[in-house]
Write an enzyme that holds these catalytic residues in place. Structure first.
Site, short mmCIF file in Angstrom:
data_model
loop_
_atom_site.label_atom_id
_atom_site.label_comp_id
_atom_site.label_asym_id
_atom_site.label_seq_id
_atom_site.Cartn_x
_atom_site.Cartn_y
_atom_site.Cartn_z
N SER A 132 0.85 -1.20 0.00
CA SER A 132 0.00 0.00 0.00
C SER A 132 0.88 1.24 0.00
O SER A 132 2.02 1.20 0.49
CB SER A 132 -0.90 0.02 1.24
OG SER A 132 -1.54 1.28 1.41
N TYR A 145 -0.47 -0.53 10.94
CA TYR A 145 -0.73 -0.83 9.53
C TYR A 145 0.36 -0.29 8.62
O TYR A 145 0.89 -1.00 7.77
CB TYR A 145 -2.08 -0.24 9.13
CG TYR A 145 -2.47 -0.55 7.69
CD1 TYR A 145 -2.90 -1.82 7.34
CD2 TYR A 145 -2.41 0.43 6.71
CE1 TYR A 145 -3.27 -2.11 6.02
CE2 TYR A 145 -2.77 0.15 5.40
CZ TYR A 145 -3.20 -1.12 5.07
OH TYR A 145 -3.55 -1.40 3.76
#
Length: 243
Positions: A132, A145
């Site tokens: 990501s 994350y």
């Protein structure tokens, strides 16, 4: 010959859309995730369904073996399984931190371990890791994350160099915000949101292109690449205002 593809995290979101896209392009597709009922819906009888929990190393190794047995090999492994929980630094949650690393980082590691030996034996194959743009810089709320995504990006980059002369291609996918069940839980503004089918086309095109890194959408790619150039102290001041 149709490429033989194994996709983890394929019960919904990007993984499910990519499975549909690659199948439509003629690939033989195997899909894995924990939710067997959702996998059956995605497959609709057209794909090999192999349920697995990526946090279970032995289960991942076994699932890959079953896909290899059924297809005669795996040409492209898309390691897409992911977990996200917003983090609160004032209420540190070690269980949430551990879970995100177990799914995102260790789950990817188990997937690599599962497909790499057969690819090395054949001297060819493609490992596609879905990370990501969140891995480019740390953001408040992403203490876990963002750290996992940075680890994935670094892992895949290291792997790419290590396998450069082995005939195995390693590709890193860094999406921005994609409309999925995961992002549906977000309460903050998500700029440049794209739909799962758009993401699937970008990834499928990227796999064909052989590019080492596929980042989309373009505006998010430019924004986050530029963010990497901001000095550390200034970045802390900028992101600190968000709290």
């Amino acid at each position: 010959m149709s490429p033989r593809v194994w996709i983890t995290g394929a019960s919904s979101g990007i993984g499910a859309a990519l499975a549909q896209e690659l199948h439509a392009r003629g690939a033989r597709v195997a899909i894995s995730a924990r939710r067997t009922d959702q996998l059956a819906k995605v497959s609709d009888g057209r794909m090999l369904v192999q349920p697995v929990d990526v946090m279970d190393r032995i289960a991942v190794l076994t699932a890959a073996e079953k896909v290899i047995d059924a297809f005669g090999g795996i040409d492209i492994a898309v390691l897409n399984a992911g977990a996200w929980d917003r983090f609160d630094v004032t209420n540190w949650d070690p269980d949430s931190f551990r879970r995100q690393f177990e799914v995102n980082v260790f789950g990817m590691s188990y997937g690599i371990e599962a497909v790499l030996p057969s690819m090395l034996e054949r001297g060819k194959g493609t490992i596609v890791g879905v990370a990501s743009v969140a891995g480019y810089r740390g953001m408040p709320g992403g203490e876990a994350y963002s750290a996992t995504k940075a680890a994935q990006i670094n892992l895949l980059e290291s792997l790419r160099g290590g396998l450069r002369h082995k005939g195995i291609r390693v590709q890193t996918i860094c999406p921005g915000f994609v409309r999925t069940p995961m992002t549906a839980r977000n309460t903050f503004r998500m700029p440049f949101m794209v739909e799962p089918d758009h993401a699937a086309r970008k990834i499928a095109d990227g796999i064909v292109s052989g590019k080492p890194e596929i980042v989309f959408p373009r505006r998010m790619a430019v924004l986050m690449k530029a963010a990497r150039l901001v000095p550390v102290g200034m970045w802390s001041q900028l992101t600190g205002r968000r709290r």
